[in-house]
Scaffold this motif. Structure first.
Motif, PDB file in Angstrom:
ATOM      1  N   HIS A  36       0.817  -1.217   0.000  1.00  0.00           N
ATOM      2  CA  HIS A  36       0.000   0.000   0.000  1.00  0.00           C
ATOM      3  C   HIS A  36       0.855   1.273   0.000  1.00  0.00           C
ATOM      4  CE1 HIS A  36      -4.178  -1.601   0.541  1.00  0.00           C
ATOM      5  NE2 HIS A  36      -3.474  -2.664   0.883  1.00  0.00           N
ATOM      6  N   THR A  37       2.138   1.122  -0.199  1.00  0.00           N
ATOM      7  CA  THR A  37       3.017   2.288  -0.304  1.00  0.00           C
ATOM      8  C   THR A  37       2.991   2.899  -1.699  1.00  0.00           C
ATOM      9  OG1 THR A  37       4.811   0.723  -0.700  1.00  0.00           O
ATOM     10  CG2 THR A  37       4.626   1.624   1.521  1.00  0.00           C
ATOM     11  N   ASP A  38       2.571   2.122  -2.701  1.00  0.00           N
ATOM     12  CA  ASP A  38       2.706   2.616  -4.080  1.00  0.00           C
ATOM     13  C   ASP A  38       1.831   3.826  -4.354  1.00  0.00           C
ATOM     14  OD1 ASP A  38       0.414   1.018  -3.995  1.00  0.00           O
ATOM     15  OD2 ASP A  38       0.803   0.028  -5.914  1.00  0.00           O
ATOM     16  N   TYR A  39       0.583   3.799  -3.938  1.00  0.00           N
ATOM     17  CA  TYR A  39      -0.285   4.944  -4.211  1.00  0.00           C
ATOM     18  C   TYR A  39      -0.046   6.099  -3.233  1.00  0.00           C
ATOM     19  CZ  TYR A  39      -3.271   2.692  -0.648  1.00  0.00           C
ATOM     20  OH  TYR A  39      -3.747   2.112   0.494  1.00  0.00           O
ATOM     21  N   ASN A  40       0.909   5.907  -2.329  1.00  0.00           N
ATOM     22  CA  ASN A  40       1.352   6.985  -1.447  1.00  0.00           C
ATOM     23  C   ASN A  40       2.694   7.554  -1.890  1.00  0.00           C
ATOM     24  OD1 ASN A  40      -0.639   7.222   0.899  1.00  0.00           O
ATOM     25  ND2 ASN A  40      -0.326   5.005   0.786  1.00  0.00           N
ATOM     26  N   ASP A  41       3.015   7.353  -3.177  1.00  0.00           N
ATOM     27  CA  ASP A  41       4.260   7.855  -3.781  1.00  0.00           C
ATOM     28  C   ASP A  41       5.501   7.235  -3.155  1.00  0.00           C
ATOM     29  OD1 ASP A  41       2.817   9.432  -5.475  1.00  0.00           O
ATOM     30  OD2 ASP A  41       3.479  11.357  -4.655  1.00  0.00           O
ATOM     31  N   GLY A  42       5.365   6.049  -2.570  1.00  0.00           N
ATOM     32  CA  GLY A  42       6.460   5.470  -1.814  1.00  0.00           C
ATOM     33  C   GLY A  42       7.280   4.455  -2.573  1.00  0.00           C
ATOM     34  N   PHE A  43       7.834   3.493  -1.837  1.00  0.00           N
ATOM     35  CA  PHE A  43       8.759   2.508  -2.379  1.00  0.00           C
ATOM     36  C   PHE A  43       8.157   1.106  -2.295  1.00  0.00           C
ATOM     37  CE2 PHE A  43      11.376   5.849  -0.320  1.00  0.00           C
ATOM     38  CZ  PHE A  43      11.954   6.384  -1.472  1.00  0.00           C
ATOM     39  N   VAL A  44       8.489   0.271  -3.262  1.00  0.00           N
ATOM     40  CA  VAL A  44       8.031  -1.116  -3.276  1.00  0.00           C
ATOM     41  C   VAL A  44       9.166  -1.999  -3.792  1.00  0.00           C
ATOM     42  CG1 VAL A  44       5.568  -0.637  -3.551  1.00  0.00           C
ATOM     43  CG2 VAL A  44       7.020  -0.783  -5.574  1.00  0.00           C
ATOM     44  N   LEU A  45       9.077  -3.294  -3.501  1.00  0.00           N
ATOM     45  CA  LEU A  45      10.119  -4.236  -3.907  1.00  0.00           C
ATOM     46  C   LEU A  45       9.487  -5.553  -4.369  1.00  0.00           C
ATOM     47  CD1 LEU A  45      13.256  -4.492  -4.026  1.00  0.00           C
ATOM     48  CD2 LEU A  45      13.117  -5.607  -1.786  1.00  0.00           C
ATOM     49  N   PRO A  46       8.843  -5.554  -5.521  1.00  0.00           N
ATOM     50  CA  PRO A  46       8.231  -6.788  -6.039  1.00  0.00           C
ATOM     51  C   PRO A  46       9.174  -7.547  -6.972  1.00  0.00           C
ATOM     52  CG  PRO A  46       7.574  -4.955  -7.403  1.00  0.00           C
ATOM     53  CD  PRO A  46       8.518  -4.395  -6.353  1.00  0.00           C
ATOM     54  N   PHE A  47       8.766  -8.763  -7.329  1.00  0.00           N
ATOM     55  CA  PHE A  47       9.442  -9.451  -8.423  1.00  0.00           C
ATOM     56  C   PHE A  47       8.426 -10.227  -9.252  1.00  0.00           C
ATOM     57  CE2 PHE A  47      10.024 -12.589  -4.919  1.00  0.00           C
ATOM     58  CZ  PHE A  47       9.538 -13.750  -5.501  1.00  0.00           C
ATOM     59  N   ALA A  48       8.766 -10.417 -10.516  1.00  0.00           N
ATOM     60  CA  ALA A  48       7.918 -11.177 -11.434  1.00  0.00           C
ATOM     61  C   ALA A  48       8.048 -12.666 -11.133  1.00  0.00           C
ATOM     62  CB  ALA A  48       8.330 -10.899 -12.872  1.00  0.00           C
ATOM     63  N   ILE A  49       6.961 -13.416 -11.344  1.00  0.00           N
ATOM     64  CA  ILE A  49       6.955 -14.850 -11.087  1.00  0.00           C
ATOM     65  C   ILE A  49       6.669 -15.618 -12.377  1.00  0.00           C
ATOM     66  CG2 ILE A  49       6.278 -14.551  -8.682  1.00  0.00           C
ATOM     67  CD1 ILE A  49       3.412 -15.266  -9.465  1.00  0.00           C
ATOM     68  N   LYS A  50       6.783 -16.945 -12.313  1.00  0.00           N
ATOM     69  CA  LYS A  50       6.596 -17.749 -13.523  1.00  0.00           C
ATOM     70  C   LYS A  50       5.131 -17.843 -13.933  1.00  0.00           C
ATOM     71  CE  LYS A  50       6.267 -22.176 -11.079  1.00  0.00           C
ATOM     72  NZ  LYS A  50       6.818 -23.525 -10.894  1.00  0.00           N
ATOM     73  N   HIS A  51       4.215 -17.706 -12.987  1.00  0.00           N
ATOM     74  CA  HIS A  51       2.800 -17.756 -13.321  1.00  0.00           C
ATOM     75  C   HIS A  51       2.466 -16.530 -14.169  1.00  0.00           C
ATOM     76  CE1 HIS A  51       3.294 -20.243  -9.774  1.00  0.00           C
ATOM     77  NE2 HIS A  51       2.176 -20.857 -10.067  1.00  0.00           N
ATOM     78  N   SER A  52       1.840 -16.746 -15.305  1.00  0.00           N
ATOM     79  CA  SER A  52       1.689 -15.654 -16.262  1.00  0.00           C
ATOM     80  C   SER A  52       0.363 -15.708 -17.000  1.00  0.00           C
ATOM     81  CB  SER A  52       2.841 -15.691 -17.277  1.00  0.00           C
ATOM     82  OG  SER A  52       2.808 -16.912 -18.010  1.00  0.00           O
ATOM     83  N   THR A  53       0.069 -14.599 -17.653  1.00  0.00           N
ATOM     84  CA  THR A  53      -1.086 -14.502 -18.540  1.00  0.00           C
ATOM     85  C   THR A  53      -0.574 -14.328 -19.960  1.00  0.00           C
ATOM     86  OG1 THR A  53      -2.542 -13.550 -16.876  1.00  0.00           O
ATOM     87  CG2 THR A  53      -3.098 -13.115 -19.174  1.00  0.00           C
ATOM     88  N   THR A  54      -1.140 -15.087 -20.871  1.00  0.00           N
ATOM     89  CA  THR A  54      -0.730 -15.033 -22.274  1.00  0.00           C
ATOM     90  C   THR A  54      -1.912 -14.623 -23.123  1.00  0.00           C
ATOM     91  OG1 THR A  54       0.871 -16.806 -21.886  1.00  0.00           O
ATOM     92  CG2 THR A  54       0.290 -16.340 -24.174  1.00  0.00           C
ATOM     93  N   VAL A  55      -1.641 -13.784 -24.113  1.00  0.00           N
ATOM     94  CA  VAL A  55      -2.691 -13.350 -25.026  1.00  0.00           C
ATOM     95  C   VAL A  55      -2.252 -13.635 -26.464  1.00  0.00           C
ATOM     96  CG1 VAL A  55      -1.831 -10.964 -25.082  1.00  0.00           C
ATOM     97  CG2 VAL A  55      -4.194 -11.437 -25.725  1.00  0.00           C
ATOM     98  N   ALA A  56      -3.128 -14.260 -27.217  1.00  0.00           N
ATOM     99  CA  ALA A  56      -2.949 -14.398 -28.661  1.00  0.00           C
ATOM    100  C   ALA A  56      -3.741 -13.275 -29.313  1.00  0.00           C
ATOM    101  CB  ALA A  56      -3.452 -15.758 -29.141  1.00  0.00           C
ATOM    102  N   ALA A  57      -3.148 -12.621 -30.299  1.00  0.00           N
ATOM    103  CA  ALA A  57      -3.782 -11.430 -30.866  1.00  0.00           C
ATOM    104  C   ALA A  57      -3.581 -11.365 -32.369  1.00  0.00           C
ATOM    105  CB  ALA A  57      -3.214 -10.169 -30.216  1.00  0.00           C
ATOM    106  N   ALA A  58      -4.567 -10.795 -33.039  1.00  0.00           N
ATOM    107  CA  ALA A  58      -4.481 -10.550 -34.477  1.00  0.00           C
ATOM    108  C   ALA A  58      -5.159  -9.227 -34.794  1.00  0.00           C
ATOM    109  CB  ALA A  58      -5.141 -11.683 -35.267  1.00  0.00           C
ATOM    110  N   ILE A  59      -4.524  -8.466 -35.681  1.00  0.00           N
ATOM    111  CA  ILE A  59      -5.078  -7.177 -36.097  1.00  0.00           C
ATOM    112  C   ILE A  59      -6.294  -7.398 -36.991  1.00  0.00           C
ATOM    113  CG2 ILE A  59      -4.617  -5.143 -37.520  1.00  0.00           C
ATOM    114  CD1 ILE A  59      -1.787  -5.160 -36.544  1.00  0.00           C
ATOM    115  N   ARG A  60      -7.293  -6.540 -36.824  1.00  0.00           N
ATOM    116  CA  ARG A  60      -8.471  -6.522 -37.684  1.00  0.00           C
ATOM    117  C   ARG A  60      -8.387  -5.306 -38.620  1.00  0.00           C
ATOM    118  NH1 ARG A  60     -13.157  -9.017 -36.030  1.00  0.00           N
ATOM    119  NH2 ARG A  60     -14.333  -7.253 -36.843  1.00  0.00           N
ATOM    120  N   PRO A  61      -9.163  -5.304 -39.705  1.00  0.00           N
ATOM    121  CA  PRO A  61      -9.123  -4.165 -40.639  1.00  0.00           C
ATOM    122  C   PRO A  61     -10.003  -3.000 -40.212  1.00  0.00           C
ATOM    123  CG  PRO A  61     -10.568  -5.864 -41.502  1.00  0.00           C
ATOM    124  CD  PRO A  61      -9.960  -6.432 -40.249  1.00  0.00           C
ATOM    125  N   ASP A  62     -10.675  -3.147 -39.070  1.00  0.00           N
ATOM    126  CA  ASP A  62     -11.595  -2.094 -38.627  1.00  0.00           C
ATOM    127  C   ASP A  62     -11.196  -1.638 -37.215  1.00  0.00           C
ATOM    128  OD1 ASP A  62     -12.360  -4.226 -37.021  1.00  0.00           O
ATOM    129  OD2 ASP A  62     -14.160  -4.689 -38.203  1.00  0.00           O
TER     130      ASP A  62
END
Length: 385
Positions: A36-62
């Motif tokens: 809860h320090t982030d929205y108080n302009d403060g400091f945080v120490l996170p790290f990324a994990i192996k659990h992830s979200t993947t998106v497949a995407a394709a452009i449309r003409p519209d």
């Protein structure tokens, strides 16, 4: 969840009748310390994990966007016109990906229409930021497909704008930053005021350690009242203390704050001020002594969130206490609170015994069995196919 990128690409073709232009993935995160320090302009120490979200995407003409999920294969895609998207106009989970496209355009980047199919291994509601993983996977996909060349730092701001304005969750910038900036074997030390960040070594494996995640399976949501109420308390505390944000107060200011603020607001402020100090202390410990010495800071962080910020719950407290009693070096709840997950720093040889002790404590208390797994610092968002 599909089992591979090939499976997701095939599922995309089945759903939309065309092959995807690519696949992009973004991880969830664990926050070592700095809640809860982030929205108080403060400091945080996170790290990324192996659990992830993947998106497949394709452009449309519209200018149409269609969004679907592998978790609801029988549901029709959510469809939106980019020219008609407005703040708060999308409800449900689709507000996250569509919010990113809206926020990209609000930030001055024109997006093409596209079809999106989302898949994820990040547990929802566990405090591992499944929402940011979704936002960031879409953000890097849209950035590539629109050739916008937006920096990772600005993409984090765009993800936050999507969550704040389209979803209505008053979160800070930590989660998106961790998902976009993470690297293997490192945590991200982020100054949430300036947006500056640097990588801090967090070689758990090399130190013979694991960071256990104890998902209490008590779901939480940042868009409901408890999180927003804590944010309002922090804003009130800053206003009454005459500072732009609680980041501007130090531990030595707390004596004055005790005489200015009501008792509840003071406790909210005390958590933020001391938590910021703990983040800086944690960076110093990791830089000079290594991760095995983090334990006391984690324990102090949990006590502060439990007693001063009051965002823990019986399940989280049970997880922390049982882990510590069974030999964890440190433990605390992580994430926004009111459910979600706790983390426990443990020697690799002690992980099984600690997990068993936590499961027994949950059973004795009549709680639903927790999900327990270990995480290591991983890579940030990227195109994977």
């Amino acid at each position: 969840m599909t089992s591979s990128p090939l499976d997701l690409a095939a599922a995309f073709t089945d759903r939309f009748g065309t092959e995807p232009d690519g696949l992009w993935s973004a991880p969830g995160r664990v926050n070592v310390i700095g809640e809860h320090t982030d929205y108080n302009d403060g400091f945080v120490l996170p790290f990324a994990i192996k659990h992830s979200t993947t998106v497949a995407a394709a452009i449309r003409p519209d200018r149409i966007v269609r969004v679907a999920s592998t978790f609801a294969p029988d549901e029709a895609p959510v469809t939106a016109d980019l020219d008609a998207l407005e703040e708060g106009s999308v409800k449900g989970w689709a507000a996250y990906p569509l919010g990113v496209l809206w926020a990209m355009e609000q930030s001055g980047y024109r997006c093409p229409g596209m079809d999106l199919l989302v898949d994820s291994s990040v547990p929802v509601g566990a405090g591992l930021s499944s929402s940011a993983a979704l936002e960031c996977s879409v953000a890097v996909a849209v950035n590539d497909l629109s050739q916008a060349d937006v920096s990772r730092r600005e993409l984090a701001v765009i993800g936050q704008l999507a969550e704040n304005s389209m979803v209505g969750a008053p979160t800070g910038i930590m989660d998106q930053s961790a998902s976009l900036l993470g690297e293997v074997g490192h945590a991200v030390f982020l100054d949430c005021r300036s947006g500056d960040s640097r990588l801090v070594p967090l070689d758990l494996e090399g130190a013979g350690l694991e960071l256990m995640v104890i998902d209490t399976r008590v779901s939480h949501s940042h868009s409901t009242g408890g999180y927003a109420a804590r944010r309002r308390s922090c804003e009130l505390g800053a206003e009454l203390m005459g500072v732009p944000a609680l980041r501007d107060l130090s531990v030595k200011d707390l004596a004055e704050a005790a005489g200015v603020l009501d008792e509840e607001t003071f406790r909210r402020v005390r958590h933020i001020v001391t938590e910021n100090a703990r983040v800086e202390d944690a960076v110093q410990v990791l830089t000079s002594k290594g991760p095995a010495q983090l334990g006391p800071l984690l324990v102090a962080s949990h006590a502060s969130m439990r007693d001063d910020f009051e965002i823990s719950c019986a399940e989280l407290d049970t997880a922390v206490d049982a882990a510590l009693d069974a030999g964890a070096l440190g433990a605390r709840m992580t994430g926004g609170g009111f459910g979600g997950a706790a983390i426990a720093l443990a020697r690799a040889d002690d992980v099984a015994a600690i997990g068993s002790a936590v499961e027994k404590a949950f059973s004795a208390a009549g709680f639903r069995a927790p999900m327990i797994f270990s995480v290591l610092p991983g890579a940030g968002a990227a195109r994977i196919a």
